[in-house]
Design a protein around this motif. Structure first.
Motif, short mmCIF file in Angstrom:
data_model
loop_
_atom_site.label_atom_id
_atom_site.label_comp_id
_atom_site.label_asym_id
_atom_site.label_seq_id
_atom_site.Cartn_x
_atom_site.Cartn_y
_atom_site.Cartn_z
N TYR A 51 0.83 -1.21 0.00
CA TYR A 51 0.00 0.00 0.00
C TYR A 51 0.86 1.25 0.00
O TYR A 51 2.03 1.23 0.35
CB TYR A 51 -0.96 0.01 1.20
CG TYR A 51 -0.34 0.48 2.50
CD1 TYR A 51 -0.41 1.81 2.89
CD2 TYR A 51 0.32 -0.41 3.34
CE1 TYR A 51 0.15 2.23 4.08
CE2 TYR A 51 0.88 0.01 4.53
CZ TYR A 51 0.79 1.33 4.89
OH TYR A 51 1.35 1.75 6.07
N ALA A 52 0.26 2.33 -0.46
CA ALA A 52 0.86 3.66 -0.40
C ALA A 52 -0.21 4.58 0.17
O ALA A 52 -1.40 4.33 0.03
CB ALA A 52 1.27 4.12 -1.79
N GLU A 53 0.22 5.66 0.83
CA GLU A 53 -0.75 6.55 1.44
C GLU A 53 -0.73 7.92 0.79
O GLU A 53 0.26 8.35 0.22
CB GLU A 53 -0.51 6.70 2.93
CG GLU A 53 0.75 7.46 3.28
CD GLU A 53 0.90 7.66 4.78
OE1 GLU A 53 0.22 8.54 5.31
OE2 GLU A 53 1.70 6.94 5.38
N ARG A 54 -1.86 8.59 0.86
CA ARG A 54 -2.00 9.95 0.35
C ARG A 54 -2.71 10.75 1.43
O ARG A 54 -3.76 10.34 1.93
CB ARG A 54 -2.81 9.94 -0.93
CG ARG A 54 -3.09 11.29 -1.51
CD ARG A 54 -1.99 11.72 -2.41
NE ARG A 54 -2.38 12.92 -3.11
CZ ARG A 54 -1.54 13.67 -3.76
NH1 ARG A 54 -0.29 13.33 -3.83
NH2 ARG A 54 -1.93 14.75 -4.37
N LYS A 55 -2.15 11.89 1.79
CA LYS A 55 -2.78 12.75 2.79
C LYS A 55 -4.03 13.38 2.19
O LYS A 55 -4.03 13.78 1.03
CB LYS A 55 -1.82 13.85 3.24
CG LYS A 55 -0.55 13.33 3.84
CD LYS A 55 -0.77 12.79 5.21
CE LYS A 55 0.57 12.39 5.81
NZ LYS A 55 0.49 11.37 6.78
N PRO A 56 -5.11 13.49 2.96
CA PRO A 56 -6.34 14.10 2.43
C PRO A 56 -6.17 15.61 2.26
O PRO A 56 -5.32 16.24 2.89
CB PRO A 56 -7.37 13.79 3.51
CG PRO A 56 -6.58 13.61 4.75
CD PRO A 56 -5.25 13.05 4.33
N ALA A 57 -6.99 16.18 1.39
CA ALA A 57 -6.93 17.62 1.13
C ALA A 57 -7.39 18.42 2.34
O ALA A 57 -6.82 19.46 2.66
CB ALA A 57 -7.79 17.96 -0.08
N GLU A 58 -8.42 17.95 3.03
CA GLU A 58 -8.92 18.68 4.20
C GLU A 58 -8.06 18.39 5.42
O GLU A 58 -7.47 17.33 5.55
CB GLU A 58 -10.39 18.36 4.49
CG GLU A 58 -10.67 16.97 5.01
CD GLU A 58 -10.82 15.93 3.93
OE1 GLU A 58 -10.94 14.75 4.30
OE2 GLU A 58 -10.80 16.26 2.75
N GLU A 59 -7.99 19.35 6.28
CA GLU A 59 -7.17 19.23 7.50
C GLU A 59 -7.85 18.28 8.48
O GLU A 59 -9.05 18.33 8.69
CB GLU A 59 -7.01 20.62 8.13
CG GLU A 59 -5.92 20.73 9.14
CD GLU A 59 -4.52 20.52 8.56
OE1 GLU A 59 -3.68 20.00 9.30
OE2 GLU A 59 -4.30 20.87 7.40
#
Length: 95
Positions: A62-70
């Motif tokens: 897996y790889a992760e991506r930070k969400p746009a909202e805080e």
């Protein structure tokens, strides 16, 4: 004093309790093994329905991506969808 069971951590996908035998701890949360899946949208479907890749993930793929909202949870992707959507793209060729 009566015995009370400790509260199980909540899965960020289904919001149900996660017990030790079915848990994956990743991205700062505890997930069910069946809920830890790729969140990338699949290529455009002719029927117009929005479908997701949905590949079952584990701690090695897996790889992760930070969400746009805080303050949101990181989003899991399979490595191929992550590279296709967010990976490095070459602009020019080196001589």
């Amino acid at each position: 004093m009566p015995f009370t069971m400790p509260a199980a951590p909540q899965c960020p996908v289904c919001n149900k309790g996660v017990y030790k035998m079915e848990e994956i701890v990743a991205l700062g949360s505890t997930w069910h093994k069946l809920c830890f899946r790729c969140a990338a949208l699949a290529p455009e479907d002719p029927s117009g329905s929005e479908t997701r890749c949905g590949k079952k993930l584990d701690l090695t793929n897996y790889a992760e991506r930070k969400p746009a909202e805080e303050g949101g949870h990181p989003i899991p992707y399979c490595k191929s969808c992550y590279n296709k959507n967010f990976g490095f793209t070459r602009v020019g060729a080196a001589i």
